[in-house]
Design a protein around this motif. Structure first.
Motif, short mmCIF file in Angstrom:
data_model
loop_
_atom_site.label_atom_id
_atom_site.label_comp_id
_atom_site.label_asym_id
_atom_site.label_seq_id
_atom_site.Cartn_x
_atom_site.Cartn_y
_atom_site.Cartn_z
N LYS A 1 -8.05 4.09 0.47
CA LYS A 1 -9.36 3.69 0.04
C LYS A 1 -9.69 3.24 -1.38
O LYS A 1 -10.50 2.27 -1.52
CB LYS A 1 -10.48 4.77 0.51
CG LYS A 1 -10.58 5.05 1.87
CD LYS A 1 -12.00 4.96 2.34
CE LYS A 1 -12.27 4.99 3.75
NZ LYS A 1 -12.25 6.68 4.43
N GLY B 1 0.96 -1.13 0.04
CA GLY B 1 0.13 -0.21 0.01
C GLY B 1 1.00 1.29 -0.04
O GLY B 1 2.08 1.11 0.10
N SER C 1 -6.97 -3.46 -0.95
CA SER C 1 -6.76 -3.51 0.52
C SER C 1 -5.39 -4.32 0.98
O SER C 1 -5.26 -5.26 0.08
CB SER C 1 -8.00 -4.24 1.42
OG SER C 1 -7.92 -5.51 1.32
N GLU D 1 -2.12 0.97 9.01
CA GLU D 1 -2.50 2.19 8.22
C GLU D 1 -2.01 3.54 8.83
O GLU D 1 -1.76 4.41 8.17
CB GLU D 1 -4.05 2.07 8.10
CG GLU D 1 -4.61 2.88 7.00
CD GLU D 1 -6.11 2.53 6.83
OE1 GLU D 1 -6.27 1.41 6.17
OE2 GLU D 1 -7.02 3.38 6.89
N GLU E 1 -4.91 -6.24 3.18
CA GLU E 1 -5.36 -7.68 3.53
C GLU E 1 -5.31 -8.51 2.29
O GLU E 1 -4.72 -9.57 2.35
CB GLU E 1 -6.72 -7.83 4.31
CG GLU E 1 -6.79 -7.39 5.61
CD GLU E 1 -6.75 -5.52 5.72
OE1 GLU E 1 -6.96 -4.85 4.61
OE2 GLU E 1 -6.13 -5.15 6.72
N GLU E 2 -5.89 -8.00 1.35
CA GLU E 2 -5.79 -8.87 -0.05
C GLU E 2 -4.55 -9.16 -0.52
O GLU E 2 -4.34 -10.00 -1.12
CB GLU E 2 -6.78 -8.09 -0.98
CG GLU E 2 -7.92 -8.82 -1.41
CD GLU E 2 -8.74 -7.84 -2.26
OE1 GLU E 2 -8.96 -8.11 -3.48
OE2 GLU E 2 -9.22 -6.48 -1.99
#
Ligand code: ATP
Length: 215
Positions: free
Chosen positions: A166, A15, A170, A143, A172-173
């Motif tokens: 956003k 991310g 994500s 985050e 997690e994915e």
């Protein structure tokens, strides 16, 4: 008998603000060749007329500056919070970036100039570019940490960072899909230790014939 060591292609993703650039900087200092998908995309947009024409068709000539280069600020404003437009832009640019990276990786594999070629790319999974790599490393931090670090870096607001987080797949994915996960929730010093460990492991893997299941 052991075969000759081969070059491994490693994708580094995660991310925004997770620490991809820091990880790649450390891998580079350890001897890896590093390619940056973002920089490649920028260069390709400005130098490839086929890409420019398609961007012009979708976004109009006014998205370019008088010198013919893409007005990145304007483009960022257009695609921010507009998923459809962002997908259109990515649909135009990503295939060219993937093709370019594939060529570069193949060249490195043939010449064996480096044991490890690393590509920093925020959107490996989103662009379905997994098959470029032998292994994919996902860099992760909470985050809150990511937001704090980006704000410290300056140039952006909290609302902007949250909006961009956003809009991304994500964390997690990404973590579920990862071959290796680097937990970057500690200090830069501990990140270095983790990267060194992983780099040594990857060097070992250059001596094996096992490539990832992806192929
Ligand atoms: P982007 O998605 O914006 O390209 P990135 O994932 O490449 O970000 P970095 O640029 O490597 O992330 O890191 C974001 C900021 O946080 C940078 O200023 C970096 O120096 C800092 N940073 C990264 N890891 C750590 C850490 N473990 N401790 C403190 N600061 C860190």
């Amino acid at each position: 008998m052991k075969g000759q060591p081969h070059t491994l292609a490693i994708g580094v993703t995660g991310g925004i603000g997770s620490g991809k650039t820091e990880v790649c900087r450390i891998f580079r200092s350890l001897g890896a060749k590093v390619l940056y998908a973002d920089a490649i995309a920028k260069e390709l947009i400005d130098s490839t007329s086929m890409i420019k024409t398609k961007i012009q068709e979708v976004f109009g000539q006014e998205i370019f500056k008088p010198d013919g280069k893409l007005d990145r600020h304007k483009m960022a404003m257009v695609v921010f919070n507009n998923k459809a437009m962002k997908e259109q832009l990515n649909g135009i640019v990503h295939p060219h970036v993937v093709r370019f990276l594939r060529q570069k990786i193949n060249q490195s594999k043939q010449s064996r100039s480096h044991a490890i070629v690393v590509v920093e790319a925020a959107l490996i999974y989103e662009a379905h570019a997994e098959t470029l790599f032998d292994y994919i490393v996902v860099v992760d931090a909470s985050e809150e940490q990511r937001i704090d670090r980006i704000l410290k870096r300056g140039r952006t607001s909290r609302a902007d960072v949250i909006g961009r987080i956003k809009a991304q797949m994500s964390a997690e994915e990404k973590l579920k899909k990862a071959d290796f996960i680097i937990n970057n929730s500690g200090t830069l010093r501990s990140l270095k230790v983790t990267c060194k460990f992983l780099y040594q492991l990857l060097l070992r893997l250059t001596n094996t014939r096992v490539n990832s299941q992806r192929h």
